[in-house]
Design a protein around this motif. Structure first.
Motif, short mmCIF file in Angstrom:
data_model
loop_
_atom_site.label_atom_id
_atom_site.label_comp_id
_atom_site.label_asym_id
_atom_site.label_seq_id
_atom_site.Cartn_x
_atom_site.Cartn_y
_atom_site.Cartn_z
N TYR A 10 32.76 32.15 30.79
CA TYR A 10 33.30 33.48 31.13
C TYR A 10 33.06 34.48 30.00
N GLU A 45 39.47 35.33 39.67
CA GLU A 45 39.01 36.71 39.87
C GLU A 45 39.30 37.56 38.63
N LEU A 46 40.49 37.39 38.04
CA LEU A 46 40.83 38.15 36.84
C LEU A 46 39.95 37.75 35.66
N THR A 48 36.97 36.53 35.80
CA THR A 48 35.63 37.06 36.07
C THR A 48 35.57 38.55 35.74
N SER A 49 36.61 39.28 36.10
CA SER A 49 36.66 40.71 35.77
C SER A 49 36.68 40.93 34.26
N ARG A 52 33.39 40.65 32.37
CA ARG A 52 32.45 41.77 32.48
C ARG A 52 32.67 42.84 31.42
#
Length: 75
Positions: A10, A45-46, A48-49, A52
């Motif tokens: 990640y 999801e968090l 992954t965000s 970025r």
């Protein structure tokens, strides 16, 4: 103990405060140390965000600080 390679996917580095400590069961509870995976679909999801961000580890650390501050304010 969390293997850094799983969280490294990640983009989290283990410099200074370990990402596993921030995201793990004693931190934000986003990371399941037993399964070496996100704690659920929302956690995935968090993470992954956050991955970025220009500096994912810093983004995770700042989120941890915000959650701690909110907890202190509520108490």
């Amino acid at each position: 103990m969390t293997r850094p390679s799983r969280l490294a996917r990640y983009g989290f580095a283990d410099n200074g405060v370990r990402a596993a400590d921030l995201a793990g069961p004693n931190g934000l509870r986003l990371w399941d140390t037993e399964a070496q995976a996100p704690a659920g679909a929302d956690a995935a999801e968090l993470l992954t965000s956050l991955s970025r961000a220009a500096d994912p580890t810093l983004a995770l650390r700042q989120l941890h600080r915000l959650v701690e501050a909110a907890g202190r304010a509520a108490a």
